[in-house]
Design an enzyme around this catalytic site. Structure first.
Site, PDB file in Angstrom:
ATOM      1  N   CYS A 108       1.343 -24.623  -0.818  1.00 11.92           N
ATOM      2  CA  CYS A 108       2.061 -23.893   0.233  1.00 11.92           C
ATOM      3  C   CYS A 108       2.946 -22.831  -0.418  1.00 11.92           C
ATOM      4  O   CYS A 108       2.973 -22.687  -1.651  1.00 11.92           O
ATOM      5  CB  CYS A 108       2.909 -24.844   1.083  1.00 11.92           C
ATOM      6  SG  CYS A 108       4.256 -25.625   0.170  1.00 11.92           S
ATOM      7  N   CYS A 149       5.292 -23.969  -3.171  1.00  8.59           N
ATOM      8  CA  CYS A 149       4.666 -24.083  -4.499  1.00  8.59           C
ATOM      9  C   CYS A 149       4.675 -22.723  -5.194  1.00  8.59           C
ATOM     10  O   CYS A 149       5.001 -22.617  -6.381  1.00  8.59           O
ATOM     11  CB  CYS A 149       3.218 -24.559  -4.371  1.00  8.59           C
ATOM     12  SG  CYS A 149       3.013 -26.238  -3.760  1.00  8.59           S
ATOM     13  N   ASP A 208       0.674  19.427   2.294  1.00  4.55           N
ATOM     14  CA  ASP A 208       0.568  20.602   1.439  1.00  4.55           C
ATOM     15  C   ASP A 208      -0.566  21.463   2.003  1.00  4.55           C
ATOM     16  O   ASP A 208      -1.445  20.945   2.701  1.00  4.55           O
ATOM     17  CB  ASP A 208       0.253  20.162   0.006  1.00  4.55           C
ATOM     18  CG  ASP A 208      -0.056  21.343  -0.893  1.00  4.55           C
ATOM     19  OD1 ASP A 208       0.760  22.259  -0.968  1.00  4.55           O
ATOM     20  OD2 ASP A 208      -1.155  21.341  -1.491  1.00  4.55           O
ATOM     21  N   ASP A 256      -2.538  17.181  -3.226  1.00  3.11           N
ATOM     22  CA  ASP A 256      -3.671  16.953  -4.124  1.00  3.11           C
ATOM     23  C   ASP A 256      -3.448  17.470  -5.531  1.00  3.11           C
ATOM     24  O   ASP A 256      -4.286  17.257  -6.401  1.00  3.11           O
ATOM     25  CB  ASP A 256      -4.927  17.616  -3.561  1.00  3.11           C
ATOM     26  CG  ASP A 256      -4.931  19.124  -3.797  1.00  3.11           C
ATOM     27  OD1 ASP A 256      -3.859  19.736  -3.624  1.00  3.11           O
ATOM     28  OD2 ASP A 256      -5.984  19.673  -4.149  1.00  3.11           O
ATOM     29  N   ASP A 280       2.303  18.707  -6.569  1.00  2.00           N
ATOM     30  CA  ASP A 280       2.670  17.867  -5.427  1.00  2.00           C
ATOM     31  C   ASP A 280       3.221  16.517  -5.874  1.00  2.00           C
ATOM     32  O   ASP A 280       3.812  15.798  -5.069  1.00  2.00           O
ATOM     33  CB  ASP A 280       1.453  17.615  -4.525  1.00  2.00           C
ATOM     34  CG  ASP A 280       0.899  18.893  -3.921  1.00  2.00           C
ATOM     35  OD1 ASP A 280       1.715  19.764  -3.564  1.00  2.00           O
ATOM     36  OD2 ASP A 280      -0.328  19.020  -3.804  1.00  2.00           O
TER      37      ASP A 280
END
Length: 724
Positions: free
Chosen positions: A3, A6, A409, A608, A612
């Site tokens: 669980c 643990c 952008d 990209d 950026d």
């Protein structure tokens, strides 16, 4: 691990190990992510630390994990089968009463004992481990609850007078203890199967990897295991085979199915100099490539690594569940003790106190709380990867689900990133193709992006170019040369003025095109202006649809660019954007993002390029376009594998769906315990005159975990909101 408690114990143990800087343990994936000083610790030492805490651990490895998982599932199934068979016999013996009462009791004891201590051994083992680590977990509750029912029944079997009340013979609860263990084992079995289905996305991705490669060694082709290929090797690929590694074609021609990466079903032609991606499928011809990415450096390996990292991280929303799980079991044990004391005082018999206490212990197991968040992350990020959306972490996912403003952008993101010829205007007496061919004849020696665009346009129309002499480039103005013995100039109005060329009526048309945000080039033959060519970095075809969808989702959408306002407005108008921030130089993009954040908006930045990267890192969520630079992808929280802007709203929509699924799981996990514990304690006894059967409590507990996993699995059926 049984669980969330643990997982918390293992995490705490790892964090206390020498050299460990941070550790996170994921209950759903059963994986630990550890950052450590390799001068002090190593993976072997970390495994030993975990084992010293009473848990098992394996070094990462697909084969080892699969073997361990199969062994675990087989062990649970075997114990479940025997436990279920004995439980059925116990139920028959208790209700059919075919033997004398005292004999029947000893038969029941004989049947229940192996269920309690063999089938249920794991729960005792887990409870002892928790005790050693000064913690309590699901195993503690089950061990206490079933032991109470078993030992109470054992006392009755040996000497019923010890618990007799009012002369009535007390009831036996061997069936209750056995049924609880059997139902919990059934729940564990179903849960393990569901977890296996949840990680299917990773297995499918890993299954795409080639196992061998045909490498050229000493002039011969030799088939070697994929792990023996090194960067620089020449690899041969035949029709129908998977490309084994990332590389560059050095010989041959073919078409390659790159749908695994791009999502596009049309094969892509490959010739010498073209890049190929490992695990894509070679369709028609044979070729040879020079390996540039092998092993963990291939595109597919990076994708798998990003998905695995996302699945092992924790979302901020999980912190509440972790805090509750850490104190939940001790609170439940205290409530069970209080319940026992109250029923011993007000109840009709000690059996009522035992039944109520066992029901409280069993129904409150915190498995569902521990599974609520990681299971949704496991399934959701896997499904996202299948759609071409790589989510770096749980924090990134939660951030994307709460975004309010999206900033794009322009160049290379909303637009294709390179200029294209959009208009060719010819002067009277000239044809458009003549003007374009004349300009391309001069520009083919130019390295300027505008000149390259003119040549591409001419080649696309199949135009013949003239012989070139005396080429000269004039910086900032254009080019001139002799084409077929006549002077030709291509460039700005300033160049035309220097060449004593009068644009005439073409000037008005050029002004109109410039108002549309396009770059205009004049074409002159001798002293005569023969035409105008307009170029523009065109918006991507899917950009308008992506912007429209984001607006429909209630998001504020902005474009940010270093271009001049006129060009920026033209692109914004083409894609349906209302707000534009133009003239923002690369080093100012981060400040622009901060300004939006100061106003209280949660930002997603989409870009990209290298310039950026700082803005992507500054935003709450940075999203990198698939064909962007590696630097942009490293700075991004989400990477879109395909160069398709429609994946931006898709990523946000899917993140919202995963967050919604997590909240559903957490609600039902908390609601279940909030409602279940009082009922198990007997608050409805004055109305119903009966207590909750502990076996029903066990079934409800098992069902709660299975229901959380099943709800998370619904994310596997998520369908894209857009069509590619």
């Amino acid at each position: 691990m049984h669980c969330a408690a643990c997982a918390a114990t293992v995490e705490r143990t790892l964090r206390g190990a020498p050299g460990v800087q941070s550790a996170a343990v994921n209950f759903a994936t059963e994986q630990a992510t550890v950052s450590f000083d390799d001068q002090v610790a190593d993976v072997g030492k970390l495994v030993s630390v975990i084992e010293s805490a009473g848990y098992g651990a394996l070094e990462p490895g697909e084969d080892a994990e699969r073997t361990a998982g199969a062994r675990e599932a087989g062990e649970i199934s075997r114990r479940l089968a025997i436990s279920a068979a004995l439980t059925v016999l116990i139920m028959l013996a208790m209700h059919l009463r075919l033997l004398p009462a005292r004999v029947n009791e000893w038969v029941l004891l004989a049947l229940a004992t192996p269920v309690q201590f063999w089938a249920g051994w794991r729960f005792y083992q887990g409870a002892w481990t928790g005790l050693r680590n000064r913690s309590a977990d699901m195993s503690t509750l089950i061990a206490l609850g079933t032991s109470a029912a078993y030992l109470y029944s054992l006392v009755i079997t040996v000497d019923p007078a010890l618990v007799a009340s009012g002369g009535a013979r007390p009831s036996l609860y061997y069936d209750t203890a056995a049924m609880i263990i059997t139902l919990i084992l059934l729940g564990r079995s179903l849960e393990a199967r569901a977890k296996g289905r949840a990680s299917e996305a990773i297995r499918r991705l890993a299954g795409l990897q080639a196992k061998t490669a045909r490498v050229v060694r000493d002039g011969d082709e030799v088939e070697v295991p994929i792990g023996e290929v090194v960067v620089g090797d020449i690899v041969s690929v035949r029709p129908g085979e998977r490309v084994p590694v990332d590389g560059v074609v050095v010989e041959g021609h073919s078409t390659v199915d790159e749908s695994m990466i791009t999502g596009e079903s049309m094969p892509v032609e490959k010739s010498p100099g073209d890049a190929v991606v490992g695990s894509t499928i070679n369709r028609t011809g044979a070729f040879r490539l020079r390996a540039t990415g092998v092993g963990s450096d291939t595109a597919l390996a990076r994708i798998i690594r990003m998905v695995e990292e996302a699945q092992t991280t924790k979302a901020p929303i999980q912190r509440l569940a972790d805090r509750v799980a850490g104190i939940f079991v001790p609170i439940v044990i205290a409530l069970a003790a209080i319940t026992t004391a109250v029923w011993l005082v007000v109840g009709p018999s000690p059996g009522h106190a035992m039944v109520a206490a066992v029901s409280v212990l069993i129904i409150a197991c915190p498995c569902a709380m521990g599974l609520a968040t990681p299971m949704s992350l496991l399934v959701g990020t896997g499904r996202a990867a299948e759609l071409g959306i790589l989510i770096r972490s749980g924090e990134a996912l939660e951030g994307a689900g709460n975004i309010e403003t999206v900033i794009f952008d322009k160049t290379g993101t909303l637009t294709g990133g390179r200029p294209e010829v959009t208009n060719v205007v010819a002067a009277p007496g000239w044809a458009e193709d003549e003007v374009l061919a004349l300009a391309a004849s001069v520009e083919r020696h130019s390295e300027h992006p505008l000149g390259e665009a003119v040549v591409r346009a001419a080649m696309g129309r199949g135009l013949m170019l003239g012989a070139l002499e005396h080429f000269e480039a004039i910086p900032g103005q254009g080019v001139r040369a002799q084409v077929g013995g006549r002077a030709v100039a291509v460039g700005t109005a300033r160049l035309m003025e220097a060449e004593l060329v009068l644009p005439g009526a073409l000037a008005d048309r050029a002004a109109e095109l410039e108002e549309q945000g396009k770059t205009v080039m004049y074409v002159a033959s001798g002293r005569e202006a023969v035409g105008v060519i307009a170029l523009s970095d065109l918006a991507k075809q899917e950009a308008a649809e992506a912007v429209r969808r984001l607006k429909q989702m209630g998001l504020h959408v902005v474009m940010m660019t270093g271009d001049n306002p006129r060009t920026a407005r033209a692109v914004a108008s083409a894609v349906g954007l209302d707000e534009v921030r133009a003239g923002v130089l690369p080093d100012r993009k981060t400040e622009a993002v901060k300004q939006f954040q100061i106003s209280g908006r949660r930002i997603a930045m989409i870009g990209d390029g290298i310039n950026d990267a700082p803005a992507l890192a500054q935003a709450e969520v940075g999203i990198a376009i698939g064909r962007g630079t590696d630097i942009a992808m490293e700075a991004a929280d989400i990477t879109l594998v395909r160069d398709d802007l429609r994946l931006v709203p898709e990523a946000i929509h899917l993140s919202r769906a995963i967050l919604r699924n997590i909240r559903q799981n957490l609600f039902w996990a908390f609601f279940y315990n909030t409602l279940g514990i009082p009922i198990a304690a007997g608050v409805l006894y004055p109305v119903l005159h009966t207590l909750l059967n502990p076996a029903i409590a066990a079934a409800a507990m098992a069902f709660s975990s299975v229901s959380v996993v099943t709800n998370a699995l619904r994310l596997r059926g998520y369908r894209p909101q857009t069509t590619a």
